[in-house]
Design an enzyme around this catalytic site. Structure first.
Site, PDB file in Angstrom:
ATOM      1  N   HIS A  64     -11.595 -15.469 -22.582  1.00 42.81           N
ATOM      2  CA  HIS A  64     -11.906 -13.471 -22.809  1.00 42.81           C
ATOM      3  C   HIS A  64     -11.690 -13.593 -24.365  1.00 42.81           C
ATOM      4  CE1 HIS A  64     -11.041  -8.869 -22.859  1.00 42.81           C
ATOM      5  NE2 HIS A  64     -12.179  -9.179 -21.958  1.00 42.81           N
ATOM      6  N   GLU A  79     -14.387 -10.629 -14.009  1.00 45.78           N
ATOM      7  CA  GLU A  79     -16.249 -10.779 -13.402  1.00 45.78           C
ATOM      8  C   GLU A  79     -16.276 -12.079 -12.518  1.00 45.78           C
ATOM      9  OE1 GLU A  79     -17.745  -8.355 -14.357  1.00 45.78           O
ATOM     10  OE2 GLU A  79     -18.968  -8.537 -16.536  1.00 45.78           O
TER      11      GLU A  79
HETATM   12  N1  ACO Z   1     -16.936 -21.850 -19.924  1.00 42.05           N
HETATM   13  C1  ACO Z   1     -16.707 -22.726 -20.986  1.00 42.05           C
HETATM   14  N2  ACO Z   1     -16.761 -23.095 -22.265  1.00 42.05           N
HETATM   15  C2  ACO Z   1     -16.415 -21.628 -22.994  1.00 42.05           C
HETATM   16  C3  ACO Z   1     -15.832 -20.468 -22.010  1.00 42.05           C
HETATM   17  C4  ACO Z   1     -16.399 -20.515 -20.494  1.00 42.05           C
HETATM   18  N3  ACO Z   1     -16.813 -19.232 -20.476  1.00 42.05           N
HETATM   19  N4  ACO Z   1     -15.605 -19.583 -22.446  1.00 42.05           N
HETATM   20  C5  ACO Z   1     -15.693 -19.990 -23.980  1.00 42.05           C
HETATM   21  N5  ACO Z   1     -15.640 -21.089 -24.373  1.00 42.05           N
HETATM   22  C6  ACO Z   1     -16.054 -22.089 -25.747  1.00 42.05           C
HETATM   23  C7  ACO Z   1     -16.895 -21.936 -26.383  1.00 42.05           C
HETATM   24  O1  ACO Z   1     -17.681 -22.157 -26.221  1.00 42.05           O
HETATM   25  C8  ACO Z   1     -16.267 -22.151 -27.505  1.00 42.05           C
HETATM   26  O2  ACO Z   1     -16.021 -23.534 -27.275  1.00 42.05           O
HETATM   27  P1  ACO Z   1     -16.497 -23.608 -28.953  1.00 42.05           P
HETATM   28  O3  ACO Z   1     -14.799 -23.114 -30.315  1.00 42.05           O
HETATM   29  O4  ACO Z   1     -16.092 -25.063 -29.466  1.00 42.05           O
HETATM   30  O5  ACO Z   1     -17.665 -22.767 -30.201  1.00 42.05           O
HETATM   31  C9  ACO Z   1     -14.968 -21.835 -27.469  1.00 42.05           C
HETATM   32  O6  ACO Z   1     -14.575 -21.463 -25.742  1.00 42.05           O
HETATM   33  C10 ACO Z   1     -14.444 -20.387 -27.649  1.00 42.05           C
HETATM   34  O7  ACO Z   1     -15.390 -19.485 -27.402  1.00 42.05           O
HETATM   35  P2  ACO Z   1     -15.260 -17.987 -28.221  1.00 42.05           P
HETATM   36  O8  ACO Z   1     -16.572 -18.046 -27.742  1.00 42.05           O
HETATM   37  O9  ACO Z   1     -15.296 -18.485 -29.067  1.00 42.05           O
HETATM   38  O10 ACO Z   1     -14.764 -17.376 -27.745  1.00 42.05           O
HETATM   39  P3  ACO Z   1     -15.075 -15.408 -27.317  1.00 42.05           P
HETATM   40  O11 ACO Z   1     -13.106 -14.774 -26.689  1.00 42.05           O
HETATM   41  O12 ACO Z   1     -15.902 -15.037 -28.320  1.00 42.05           O
HETATM   42  O13 ACO Z   1     -15.525 -15.481 -26.082  1.00 42.05           O
HETATM   43  C11 ACO Z   1     -16.370 -14.859 -23.875  1.00 42.05           C
HETATM   44  C12 ACO Z   1     -14.851 -14.747 -25.351  1.00 42.05           C
HETATM   45  C13 ACO Z   1     -17.595 -14.062 -24.232  1.00 42.05           C
HETATM   46  C14 ACO Z   1     -16.195 -13.571 -22.763  1.00 42.05           C
HETATM   47  C15 ACO Z   1     -16.215 -16.026 -23.522  1.00 42.05           C
HETATM   48  O14 ACO Z   1     -15.282 -16.932 -22.845  1.00 42.05           O
HETATM   49  C16 ACO Z   1     -17.625 -16.726 -22.077  1.00 42.05           C
HETATM   50  O15 ACO Z   1     -18.633 -16.758 -22.779  1.00 42.05           O
HETATM   51  N6  ACO Z   1     -17.226 -16.432 -21.478  1.00 42.05           N
HETATM   52  C17 ACO Z   1     -17.988 -16.396 -19.951  1.00 42.05           C
HETATM   53  C18 ACO Z   1     -19.357 -15.122 -20.302  1.00 42.05           C
HETATM   54  C19 ACO Z   1     -18.115 -14.608 -18.977  1.00 42.05           C
HETATM   55  O16 ACO Z   1     -17.414 -14.387 -18.332  1.00 42.05           O
HETATM   56  N7  ACO Z   1     -18.037 -12.980 -19.655  1.00 42.05           N
HETATM   57  C20 ACO Z   1     -17.630 -12.001 -19.162  1.00 42.05           C
HETATM   58  C21 ACO Z   1     -16.597 -11.384 -19.939  1.00 42.05           C
HETATM   59  S1  ACO Z   1     -15.211 -10.132 -19.191  1.00 42.05           S
HETATM   60  C22 ACO Z   1     -16.008  -8.670 -19.920  1.00 42.05           C
HETATM   61  O17 ACO Z   1     -16.144  -8.453 -20.435  1.00 42.05           O
HETATM   62  C23 ACO Z   1     -16.056  -7.777 -18.357  1.00 42.05           C
END
Ligand code: ACO
Length: 378
Positions: free
Chosen positions: A260, A319
């Site tokens: 998140h 989620e």
């Molecule tokens: N699985 C694996 N790796 C992950 C995940 C995940 N669920 N979430 C983040 N990471 C990794 C990213 O690949 C990134 O790696 P990097 O630094 O090597 O590129 C690092 O962790 C940081 O991720 P960011 O995308 O910078 O984090 P951000 O805060 O932008 O993302 C997000 C948040 C979009 C929710 C992300 O965690 C994600 O894609 N989760 C999976 C999708 C999901 O569950 N969405 C629902 C969100 S809740 C809502 O909005 C209601």
């Protein structure tokens, strides 16, 4: 390319002041209109939580009765909206909802009237209609005729009635009501920001909410619970969890339902919804298999994400258990994001009201990194 001068994705940037909700990502606390989530989820109805956002306080008994009766009377959708839903029979439900939502401009008050009274009236209509649109699309997509709303049922019970054609188990209706309260508002999330940007131009509520639906749809925001259920189905049994997760992470794919932008601890909404999912599994489905599998997958994923991205604190988000709650209500994964919208619409409307009150254009700048001095003429 040079480092950007502003945080990527506006991370940490304060875009507005709000009295509606607050997300404390370090403590794992969500405050809605002054109440911590656990104080209201499961304890007030969805309409009461909407009243809290729209009016700034929970309703009195008389206000509660009036609001429930008024919104029950606003559930039916006009013929034009129904025609669009029929035309969108083959489209993803969230696209059908976006198109149907836009048709509300046809019969709502003069859209240039941005007064509080006009906005409140629109908020009630949109919030009352969303479940009718989703239920009608669900049935039409399955080759069935839509069922007219019943004003004698509560907001959540009526939705389940319109989908399944029979009065739901009261525990199922309560589970859905709790889900909708749980997702009603959540600080400056992407779809709410989109709604506020649109409202800040003195555009109308229908436009802002229609845009917000578009922002909610993506899997990085509201589109994750469908894929969460797909993941649980593919994993199938606890023994497969580790190997499957390992393969996904090695391929550079993200695990849906984890991570998140703001929470660095377990999302408090996951806390509420895991309880609801467990209650539904025990008391209504009499089958804990999927719930127990989800628990194992969650624990395995948390351990492996910590190894994969040490210190990133990728924890369970809303989620993950949303998928189980909605599945337990007999809903298809493709409708999950529209179900989210049915709850969040009340929050979007509240933010539009707040933004119209602030009456200040949201207009950030971009940092130009393209070439300069190019010439057409040599
Ligand atoms: N699985 C694996 N790796 C992950 C995940 C995940 N669920 N979430 C983040 N990471 C990794 C990213 O690949 C990134 O790696 P990097 O630094 O090597 O590129 C690092 O962790 C940081 O991720 P960011 O995308 O910078 O984090 P951000 O805060 O932008 O993302 C997000 C948040 C979009 C929710 C992300 O965690 C994600 O894609 N989760 C999976 C999708 C999901 O569950 N969405 C629902 C969100 S809740 C809502 O909005 C209601």
């Amino acid at each position: 390319m040079a480092e950007p001068s502003a945080p990527r994705g506006l991370d940490g940037v304060v875009a507005a002041q709000t009295r509606l909700s607050h997300v404390d990502g370090q403590a794992g606390v969500l405050i809605i209109g002054g109440y911590e989530l656990a104080e209201i989820a499961g304890h007030v109805t969805f309409e009461d939580a909407a009243h809290l956002l729209w009016m700034g306080a929970l309703p009195s008994r008389a206000e509660h009765d009036a609001l429930h009766a008024e919104m029950a009377g606003l559930r039916a959708v006009p013929e034009t909206t129904l025609a669009v839903i029929r035309a969108a029979a083959g489209a993803p439900p969230i696209d059908a909802l976006r198109m149907a939502c836009a048709t509300s401009s046809l019969d709502l008050e003069e859209s240039s009237d941005l007064s509080l009274e006009a906005d409140l009236a629109r908020a009630k209509v949109l919030t009352a209609r969303f479940p009718t649109i989703v239920a009608a699309h669900t049935r039409i997509a399955a080759g069935k005729e839509p069922i007219a709303p019943r004003p004698d049922l509560g907001h959540a019970a009526n939705f389940l009635y319109m989908v399944h054609g029979s009065e739901p188990d009261p525990r199922a209706a309560r589970a859905l009501d709790t889900y909708w309260v749980t997702v009603i508002d959540h600080g400056m999330n992407a779809s709410t920001f989109a709604a506020r940007v649109i409202a800040s131009t003195r555009s109308d509520m229908v436009s802002a909410v229609t845009g917000a639906i578009g922002a909610l749809k993506g899997p990085l925001h509201g589109g994750a619970p469908g894929p969460v259920l797909d993941m649980l189905v593919v994993i199938g049994s606890a023994g497969n969890a580790e190997a499957w997760i390992k393969k996904e992470l090695a391929a550079g794919r993200r695990l849906m339902g984890f991570g998140h932008r703001v929470y660095k601890v377990r999302d408090p909404r996951a806390e509420v919804l895991s309880r609801v999912a467990e209650e539904m599994s025990n008391a209504v489905l009499h089958d804990r298999k999927l719930f127990d599998l989800a628990r194992t997958v969650e624990q395995t994923a948390l351990r492996m994400l910590e190894e994969h991205k040490p210190g990133r604190n990728l924890k369970t988000n809303v989620e993950f258990y949303t998928a189980l709650v909605l599945q337990s209500l007999g809903l298809q994964p493709r409708t999950f994001v529209s179900m989210f919208a049915c709850g969040r619409v009340a929050g979007w409307c509240a933010h539009v009201i707040e933004q119209h009150g602030a009456d200040h254009l949201i207009r950030p700048q971009s940092e130009y990194v393209g070439p300069r001095g190019l010439r057409v003429r040599t």
